[in-house]
Motif scaffolding. Structure first.
Motif, PDB file in Angstrom:
ATOM      1  N   ILE A 269      43.293  42.082   6.293  1.00 39.38           N
ATOM      2  CA  ILE A 269      44.714  41.588   5.810  1.00 39.38           C
ATOM      3  C   ILE A 269      45.302  40.853   6.485  1.00 39.38           C
ATOM      4  N   THR A 270      45.741  39.732   6.011  1.00 40.53           N
ATOM      5  CA  THR A 270      46.309  38.220   6.660  1.00 40.53           C
ATOM      6  C   THR A 270      47.857  38.858   6.500  1.00 40.53           C
ATOM      7  N   ALA A 271      48.581  38.279   7.724  1.00 43.68           N
ATOM      8  CA  ALA A 271      49.658  38.334   7.853  1.00 43.68           C
ATOM      9  C   ALA A 271      50.525  39.684   7.901  1.00 43.68           C
ATOM     10  N   LEU A 272      49.738  40.752   8.272  1.00 37.31           N
ATOM     11  CA  LEU A 272      50.059  42.017   8.488  1.00 37.31           C
ATOM     12  C   LEU A 272      51.248  42.302   9.629  1.00 37.31           C
ATOM     13  N   ALA A 273      52.410  42.345   8.951  1.00 37.84           N
ATOM     14  CA  ALA A 273      53.539  42.567  10.052  1.00 37.84           C
ATOM     15  C   ALA A 273      53.372  43.908  10.861  1.00 37.84           C
ATOM     16  N   THR A 609      43.868  42.019  35.825  1.00 37.85           N
ATOM     17  CA  THR A 609      43.086  41.385  34.638  1.00 37.85           C
ATOM     18  C   THR A 609      43.697  40.070  34.219  1.00 37.85           C
ATOM     19  N   GLY A 610      44.544  39.564  35.014  1.00 38.03           N
ATOM     20  CA  GLY A 610      45.555  38.552  34.733  1.00 38.03           C
ATOM     21  C   GLY A 610      46.263  38.495  33.386  1.00 38.03           C
ATOM     22  N   HIS A 611      46.476  39.454  32.693  1.00 42.75           N
ATOM     23  CA  HIS A 611      47.280  39.605  31.569  1.00 42.75           C
ATOM     24  C   HIS A 611      48.626  40.133  31.558  1.00 42.75           C
ATOM     25  N   GLY A 612      48.970  40.092  32.857  1.00 41.61           N
ATOM     26  CA  GLY A 612      50.617  40.520  33.233  1.00 41.61           C
ATOM     27  C   GLY A 612      51.219  41.603  32.196  1.00 41.61           C
ATOM     28  N   ASP A 613      52.308  41.170  31.670  1.00 43.39           N
ATOM     29  CA  ASP A 613      53.179  42.215  30.965  1.00 43.39           C
ATOM     30  C   ASP A 613      52.433  42.342  29.547  1.00 43.39           C
ATOM     31  N   ALA A 614      51.663  41.619  29.105  1.00 49.51           N
ATOM     32  CA  ALA A 614      50.909  42.021  27.788  1.00 49.51           C
ATOM     33  C   ALA A 614      50.457  43.433  27.539  1.00 49.51           C
ATOM     34  N   LEU A 615      50.110  43.890  28.991  1.00 49.51           N
ATOM     35  CA  LEU A 615      49.599  45.221  28.618  1.00 49.51           C
ATOM     36  C   LEU A 615      50.605  46.357  28.377  1.00 49.51           C
ATOM     37  N   PHE A 616      51.712  46.033  28.337  1.00 53.89           N
ATOM     38  CA  PHE A 616      52.796  46.950  28.007  1.00 53.89           C
ATOM     39  C   PHE A 616      53.131  47.029  26.364  1.00 53.89           C
ATOM     40  N   PHE A 617      52.216  46.115  25.496  1.00 51.21           N
ATOM     41  CA  PHE A 617      52.238  45.968  24.172  1.00 51.21           C
ATOM     42  C   PHE A 617      51.073  46.457  23.879  1.00 51.21           C
ATOM     43  N   LEU A 618      50.233  47.166  24.506  1.00 52.28           N
ATOM     44  CA  LEU A 618      48.982  47.927  24.191  1.00 52.28           C
ATOM     45  C   LEU A 618      49.329  49.334  24.096  1.00 52.28           C
ATOM     46  N   PRO A 619      48.634  50.370  23.447  1.00 53.75           N
ATOM     47  CA  PRO A 619      48.581  51.627  23.628  1.00 53.75           C
ATOM     48  C   PRO A 619      47.709  51.716  24.783  1.00 53.75           C
ATOM     49  N   ILE A 620      47.766  52.988  25.470  1.00 48.40           N
ATOM     50  CA  ILE A 620      47.128  53.165  26.748  1.00 48.40           C
ATOM     51  C   ILE A 620      45.502  53.181  26.720  1.00 48.40           C
ATOM     52  N   ASP A 621      45.164  53.812  25.357  1.00 47.98           N
ATOM     53  CA  ASP A 621      43.515  53.619  24.921  1.00 47.98           C
ATOM     54  C   ASP A 621      43.070  52.186  25.169  1.00 47.98           C
ATOM     55  N   GLU A 622      43.959  51.214  24.664  1.00 48.33           N
ATOM     56  CA  GLU A 622      43.445  49.979  24.283  1.00 48.33           C
ATOM     57  C   GLU A 622      43.614  49.051  25.706  1.00 48.33           C
ATOM     58  N   LEU A 634      43.703  42.629  22.677  1.00 49.56           N
ATOM     59  CA  LEU A 634      44.876  41.576  23.206  1.00 49.56           C
ATOM     60  C   LEU A 634      45.334  40.658  22.075  1.00 49.56           C
ATOM     61  N   ALA A 635      44.573  40.795  20.913  1.00 48.91           N
ATOM     62  CA  ALA A 635      44.853  39.926  19.655  1.00 48.91           C
ATOM     63  C   ALA A 635      45.930  40.378  19.096  1.00 48.91           C
ATOM     64  N   SER A 636      46.228  41.767  19.206  1.00 51.18           N
ATOM     65  CA  SER A 636      47.351  42.461  18.527  1.00 51.18           C
ATOM     66  C   SER A 636      48.897  42.034  19.325  1.00 51.18           C
ATOM     67  N   VAL A 637      48.641  41.584  20.638  1.00 47.39           N
ATOM     68  CA  VAL A 637      49.668  41.554  21.595  1.00 47.39           C
ATOM     69  C   VAL A 637      50.898  40.530  20.747  1.00 47.39           C
ATOM     70  N   PRO A 638      50.657  39.472  20.386  1.00 40.41           N
ATOM     71  CA  PRO A 638      51.917  38.735  19.761  1.00 40.41           C
ATOM     72  C   PRO A 638      52.703  39.226  18.806  1.00 40.41           C
ATOM     73  N   ALA A 639      51.913  39.885  17.798  1.00 43.16           N
ATOM     74  CA  ALA A 639      52.487  40.612  16.711  1.00 43.16           C
ATOM     75  C   ALA A 639      53.478  41.843  17.230  1.00 43.16           C
ATOM     76  N   ARG A 640      52.911  42.551  18.072  1.00 41.83           N
ATOM     77  CA  ARG A 640      53.668  43.505  18.787  1.00 41.83           C
ATOM     78  C   ARG A 640      54.709  43.131  19.470  1.00 41.83           C
ATOM     79  N   ARG A 641      54.839  42.053  20.531  1.00 39.42           N
ATOM     80  CA  ARG A 641      55.862  41.506  21.149  1.00 39.42           C
ATOM     81  C   ARG A 641      56.970  41.111  20.095  1.00 39.42           C
TER      82      ARG A 641
END
Length: 796
Positions: A269-273, A609-622, A634-641
């Motif tokens: 699914i492209t461009a899934l908001a 991990t070097g990913h900084g605050d990106a991990l706040f945009f992942l559920p804990i299992d991810e 981590l591919a989901s981080v930009p859309a979630r941010r």
């Protein structure tokens, strides 16, 4: 190219993107995984390039035309004139199955995660014999239609070839598409199935309205009856398998023939908001009245994942809590359904009013769409874990209250010492998982304990002595040593100023308490060395407590004079309530401390991990998957941010929401109401009168100061009336400066009411419209006993 073969079997390992195009590569992947894909073969891009080798000049000539339609017509004519080479024709005839087939274009820039090309190239159905050869040529020519050329130009695609997939025709009884995430709302928890009779061409073409089925947690919601629940769940199961195979939400074409499902295609699914909106899951009544104190801001996905762990389980598939535009809401419909089924409907309403405020007249609580028997079964199922949590709370609370501060300090130190993801994973498994699943759950239960009994005692006192004296008699919960944690930070600050405790002691005791203490992305006050010096309480809170003690003692004397035989029993009940309140507040404080531990774990994980605050945009299992070396989440981080930033830019949503609610549409409405939203009716004006719950008795006149963010609390002058949306412990240092407190959100058991009563500050809570009707500088009268606020004079 890995092969120069003209034809490949459908599941051939050489069937990659360059060889068989996007659609073909996807079908090959599905077939190789054992999914029910109709049998067939690929005519490779090698065949296309062989055919077009002599047409390059004509294609280039056609593309020189300034008119795209003219160019496409000329190129299509060139393809039609050229005969199919004998070796390609022979290869197609040898591979053809008996019976009719579907001939489908498959370009090398098609069905990709970032480019769909859906509908850009041709498909021909129910083709037989040598007509397949002509269909193949027409598929090839569709690479050069006006819209395909324009699409590639817009997306910067210059090098492209086209393969063709030939498959057995499915004589479909029904067909359609399914989405493993809701394409409208973005909800990953919903599978959406669209279905139409026959081959589904009318559905794809948009000439019919399909049946729609939405699957959430195994429950099917429907708009039609073409498919049975069993068939819909079977399709959802196939969709889940396909999403697992690809690792991203998928758009799947399917058909049913002879009782069997065939998967015809699957593409990302492209461009899934990213849309966070559980109000779209059904017609429910939601409230955030009490929750907004604890979680006043938009949550990051990490915070929501922790909240979801602690939430009550669904009621027959219906959520008990939800995420609406990043904010935490409780489902009143689910709670009332359980209460009614157990014969506790009236009690549930009274308790809800004390904790969450009144439901306005005319606003219905939509019932769950279940039979009475189903609700009863679900209610019993919901009560069992609730009882279990209560037993666990009583068994563990004393030990956890004693051990939690020390455990938190040890874990903070252990996180600092961890230097690799593996070391953090060991700490998660040995301690942090238990902090979340055991400690936090017990403290959460403790933070809600005892509110029902306080309601009963208050009603009895009001009958005996009236509202004002009942309020006074129920103060003093802080005890002789100032043990009520709601007052802890402000009393501790006064002790620090007097030199009775050290800075280190103050930070250790209260450095985890602040306005946004359950948002794990927010820094704790203890992380700022200058924090204690930035606090200012104005009047010494001990003076306010002493003054309130005199009011309370006088109320007891009046009760003794009027009802001498009842004083001892009532005093015992009030003392018990005070002890419960202190324990409840201690549990709440340690609950907040567990979230400080969870934050520290995520901060250190971001560092190692070097990913900084990106991990706040992942559920804990991810996040745990990232620590294990899988960086796909981590591919989901930009859309979630982006979603987080989008929701953070909106004003706080209404306290009560019924039905489907779109935060952005609501925010854009100049006539929006901040107290209630009801999708089932036209909104009525909110009104100019400001009134709410009596929070703390007393009448005072003064100048209003409207403050929306505790960070702006320094603007509150001594003796002004604090007007705000909602308060929590982070606002407590402002209370000694305020002559009175008025809030939009709140109820008799809310933070503003409790702290104001203890300090003897008049308060009116849960007004709904205070911050929109009162302006800074207005002179107002606050009557805390009656629950009214009157604007006496506007400035200038």
């Amino acid at each position: 190219m890995g092969t120069t073969a003209l034809v490949l079997p459908l599941a051939d390992p050489d069937a990659d993107l360059e060889t068989v195009g996007g659609k073909g590569a996807s079908l090959a992947r599905l077939a190789a995984a054992g999914l029910p894909v109709p049998d067939g073969f690929h005519l490779t891009t090698h065949a296309y390039r062989r055919f077009t080798a002599d047409l390059d000049a004509e294609i280039r000539e056609g593309l020189r035309s300034e008119d795209a339609a003219t160019a496409a017509t000329a190129i299509a004519a060139a393809f039609a004139r050229r005969d199919m080479p004998d070796d390609i024709a022979a290869a197609i005839r040898a591979a053809l199955p008996s019976g009719p087939v579907a001939v489908r274009s498959s370009a090398t820039a098609e069905d990709l995660p970032d480019l769909s090309f859906a509908g850009q190239h041709d498909t021909f159905l129910d083709v037989t014999g040598d007509d397949v050869l002509d269909a193949v040529k027409r598929c090839w020519a569709s690479l050069w239609t006006a819209r395909a050329i324009a699409y590639r130009a817009r997306n910067g695609i210059t090098d492209v070839a086209l393969a063709v997939v030939v498959q057995e025709m499915v004589p479909a009884d029904a067909a359609g598409v399914l989405f493993t995430a809701n394409p409208v709302t973005g909800a990953r928890t919903e599978t959406v199935v669209n279905a139409a009779p026959g081959l589904g061409e009318a559905l794809v073409g948009g000439t019919v309205t399909p049946d729609e089925y939405v699957v959430t947690s195994g429950v099917v919601r429907r708009t039609g009856d073409l498919l049975s629940d069993a068939r819909v769940l079977e399709l959802a199961g196939l969709g889940a398998r396909i999403e697992d195979l690809y690792g991203v939400p998928m758009d799947v074409e399917w058909a049913v023939a002879g009782g069997r499902i065939a998967v015809l295609q699957a593409r990302p699914i492209t461009a899934l908001a990213e849309v966070w909106n559980d109000s779209l899951r059904g017609d429910y009544l939601w409230t955030c009245a009490n929750l907004r104190e604890a979680v006043p801001s938009v949550m990051t996905p990490a915070t929501w994942s922790f909240a979801a762990v602690l939430a009550q389980p669904p009621i027959a598939g219906h959520p008990t809590s939800g995420n609406i535009g990043g904010r935490f809401y409780l489902n009143v419909s689910a709670a009332f359904a359980v209460g009614s089924a157990l014969g506790l409907g009236g009690l549930m309403r009274r308790a809800a009013e004390q904790a969450f405020g009144r439901i306005p007249p005319g606003m219905e609580v939509p019932p769950l769409p279940l039979s009475r028997l189903a609700v009863l079964r679900a209610a019993v199922g919901a009560v069992v874990p609730f009882i279990r949590l209560g037993r666990e709370y009583r068994a563990k609370i004393d030990g956890l209250l004693a051990s939690a501060p020390g455990r938190a300090e040890r874990l903070h130190a252990a996180f600092r010492e961890a230097s690799t993801p593996a070391e953090l994973l060991v700490l998660w498994k040995s301690d942090v998982d238990e902090v979340l699943h055991v400690d936090a759950r017990v403290f959460d239960t403790g933070a809600r304990n005892g509110s029902m009994s306080s309601l009963k005692v208050r009603r009895r006192l009001v009958k005996l002595v009236g509202e004002d004296d009942a309020t006074a008699l129920l103060t003093g919960a802080h005890g002789a040593s100032g043990e009520l944690e709601s007052l802890g930070p402000v009393l501790g600050l006064a002790r620090l100023r007097r030199g009775e405790i050290s800075r280190e002691t103050y930070v250790r005791q209260y450095g985890h308490r602040f306005a946004d203490e359950f948002e794990v992305s927010a820094p704790r006050p203890a992380e700022d060395p200058a924090w204690p010096d930035q606090q200012d309480v104005g009047v010494d809170p001990e003076e306010l407590l002493a003054r309130q003690a005199e009011v309370r003692d006088a109320a007891w004397e009046r009760l003794r004079a009027a009802h001498p035989g009842k004083v001892v029993g009532l005093r015992r009940q009030v003392d018990k309530l005070a002890a419960q309140a202190r324990e409840r507040e201690r549990a709440r404080s340690e609950f907040a401390r567990t979230f400080g531990v969870l934050r520290a774990f995520l901060v250190r994980a971001g560092e190692v991990t070097g990913h900084g605050d990106a991990l706040f945009f992942l559920p804990i299992d991810e996040t745990l998957r990232v620590l294990e070396g899988d960086e796909a989440p981590l591919a989901s981080v930009p859309a979630r941010r982006a979603a987080y930033d989008r929701y953070r830019a909106l004003p706080p949503y209404p306290t009560l929401i019924r039905g489907h609610f779109d935060p952005e549409t609501w925010a854009a409405d100049p006539n929006r109401r901040s107290d209630v939203y009801d999708a089932s009716t036209e909104p009525s004006p909110q009104g100019d009168a400001v009134s709410g719950f009596p929070g703390a008795a007393g009448v005072v006149e003064g100048v209003a100061r409207v403050i929306h963010d505790v960070e702006d609390g320094g603007a509150l002058e001594q003796g002004e009336i604090l007007v705000t949306t909602v308060t929590n412990i982070g606002w407590t240092p402002l209370f000694p400066r305020a002559a009175a407190v008025v809030t939009d959100v709140g109820a008799p058991l809310s933070h503003a009411a409790i702290v104001a009563r203890e300090l003897g500050i008049p308060a009116v809570v849960g007004c709904g419209n205070a911050t929109t009707r009162i302006k800074t500088g207005d002179r107002v009268r606050v009557d805390g006993g009656r629950g009214t606020v009157t604007v006496l004079l506007a400035p200038g």
